[in-house]
Design an enzyme around this catalytic site. Structure first.
Site, PDB file in Angstrom:
ATOM      1  N   CYS A 281    -100.326 -71.238  24.264  1.00 12.56           N
ATOM      2  CA  CYS A 281    -100.599 -71.109  22.855  1.00 12.56           C
ATOM      3  C   CYS A 281    -101.834 -70.248  22.556  1.00 12.56           C
ATOM      4  CB  CYS A 281    -100.857 -72.257  22.062  1.00 12.56           C
ATOM      5  SG  CYS A 281    -102.190 -73.324  23.136  1.00 12.56           S
TER       6      CYS A 281
ATOM      7  N   CYS B 284    -102.258 -79.418  23.813  1.00 14.70           N
ATOM      8  CA  CYS B 284    -103.397 -79.481  22.792  1.00 14.70           C
ATOM      9  C   CYS B 284    -104.506 -80.944  23.416  1.00 14.70           C
ATOM     10  CB  CYS B 284    -103.313 -79.684  21.569  1.00 14.70           C
ATOM     11  SG  CYS B 284    -102.294 -78.422  20.576  1.00 14.70           S
TER      12      CYS B 284
END
Lengths: 141, 261
Positions: free
Chosen positions: A37, A107
């Site tokens: 990402c 994440c």
């Protein structure tokens, strides 16, 4: 995709944003990133040399709401723990607490990495080469 | 080998060098019984049922990374014309359904293959690389060994990304306040130039890896043997280049956004 209320809370009101003196022997710094990402996350801890307790933690993350929330939560969780206790924090704990959807699991992985990297840096500074911590338990996890 | 026997992309066999032997060759046409090419019967021209093939095979291409964009485009338009649901509107329901499915397969295949980066990513997936899972896999490895996680991008690049993001944040703030900092702006412009050079360098690295890869494919197609370690080395080089590239392209995008705002 809707964020959970806990993510929104950490995102709009992040805990412990900032930095610590990275040259201090008591401070460990972890800088990690995920190419998936393009996020980058810096997490710092300040450890009491007498007790090995993490007395302060700061972070700065460039990334999506989930990455910010994950690192914000990570700083909250490590504070007050010993470094060995902090090493038992798992990304799955973060996923559960923040109700992260599958696409945002990386994440939480990043946040766990950041904790591990910060502790690793602190250990290196203090002459402890990162030994396997509480390995028997972790390996079963 | 019939198309239906070809491995699905979801189940890549990463252990061997994949050689695309299943060009859309000939199978019996469901309508007239004649032998046909993959998408249409060569005898009666009827559209053939969709088969779960990878995108290279769909276009009858070998698994090479260097390809001629004009040729691919030409092939795309030629197939589009024949597969378009409007053209098949007068045909039977099942032919209409097939042409619809094949059109969508064609669009996906073309979109993926025409862009050099998505083409490379796609080939890597066929080779069993899980690009989205790298970080997780490295974390699991770190847990197991108790060592610090091996970062998938070099630390100095991460450092640079972090610093630049700090500057970008400052610049955004300044602009919001209506007090753009000229020194910072110049610094960002300089950084942008450096990053662009770095980016171009990466594309050259990627091109070199492509050539190596295609060399392996050519050798395999000519019946030569390809060492497993050679295949893995080229594959991993491409993964590494793509990882670094994604950071740089994000940064370039963000810098442009801030400078132009």
């Amino acid at each position: 995709m809707a964020y959970s209320t806990k993510v929104l809370d950490h995102y709009s009101n992040p805990r412990n944003v900032g930095s610590l003196d990275k040259n201090s022997a008591e401070v460990g710094t972890g800088l990690v990133g995920a190419p998936e990402c393009g996020d980058v996350m810096k997490l710092q801890i300040k450890v009491n040399p007498a007790t090995n307790i993490i007395e302060d933690a700061k972070f700065k993350t460039f990334g999506c709401g989930s990455a910010i929330a994950s690192s914000s939560l990570a700083t909250e969780w490590v504070k007050g723990k010993t470094v060995d206790e902090a090493l038992t924090i798992r990304n799955t704990d973060i996923v559960k607490e923040l109700s992260l959807p599958p696409v945002k699991i990386h994440c939480s992985v990043l946040a766990e990495d950041a904790i591990r990297a910060a502790i690793g840096d602190w250990k290196k500074k203090n002459g402890q080469h990162s030994q396997p911590q509480a390995q028997p338990v972790e390996q079963r996890a | 080998m019939a198309l239906t026997e070809h491995k699905k992309p979801e189940q890549p066999d990463s252990g061997i060098l994949v050689v695309n032997q299943s060009r859309p060759t000939k199978v019996n046409c469901w309508s007239c019984g004649a032998m046909r090419a993959a998408h249409f019967c060569q005898e009666c021209g009827k559209v053939q049922p969709p088969t779960p093939v990878d995108y290279f095979t769909f276009f009858g291409l070998p698994f090479r990374l260097n390809l001629e964009p004009e040729k691919l485009e030409g092939e795309f338009y030629a197939l589009s014309r024949h597969l378009h649901p409007d053209i098949n509107a007068i045909n039977s329901d099942r032919e209409q359904q097939w042409s619809l499915e094949k059109s969508s397969q064609l669009n996906d295949a073309y979109r993926t293959l025409k862009d050099p980066i998505t083409r490379t990513e796609y080939l890597l997936r066929l080779q069993g690389v899980q690009l989205e899972e790298q970080s997780k896999a490295a974390t699991e490895e770190a847990r197991r060994t108790g060592k610090i996680k091996k970062q998938v991008v070099p630390p100095d690049l991460l450092e640079q990304v972090f610093e630049l993001n700090m500057q970008l944040e400052e610049m955004r703030m300044n602009k919001k306040m209506g007090e753009p900092d000229r020194t910072l702006e110049r610094e960002l412009q300089d950084s942008r130039k450096q990053l662009q050079d770095k980016y171009n360098g990466l594309l050259q690295e990627l091109q070199a890896a492509w050539n190596q890869w295609d060399g392996l494919i050519d050798r395999a197609e000519q019946g030569g043997s390809v060492l497993e370690e050679d295949r893995i080395a080229v594959r991993d080089t491409m993964v590494d280049v793509l990882n670094r590239r994604s950071y740089l392209s994000n940064l370039l995008r963000d810098i442009d956004e801030v400078l132009e705002s």
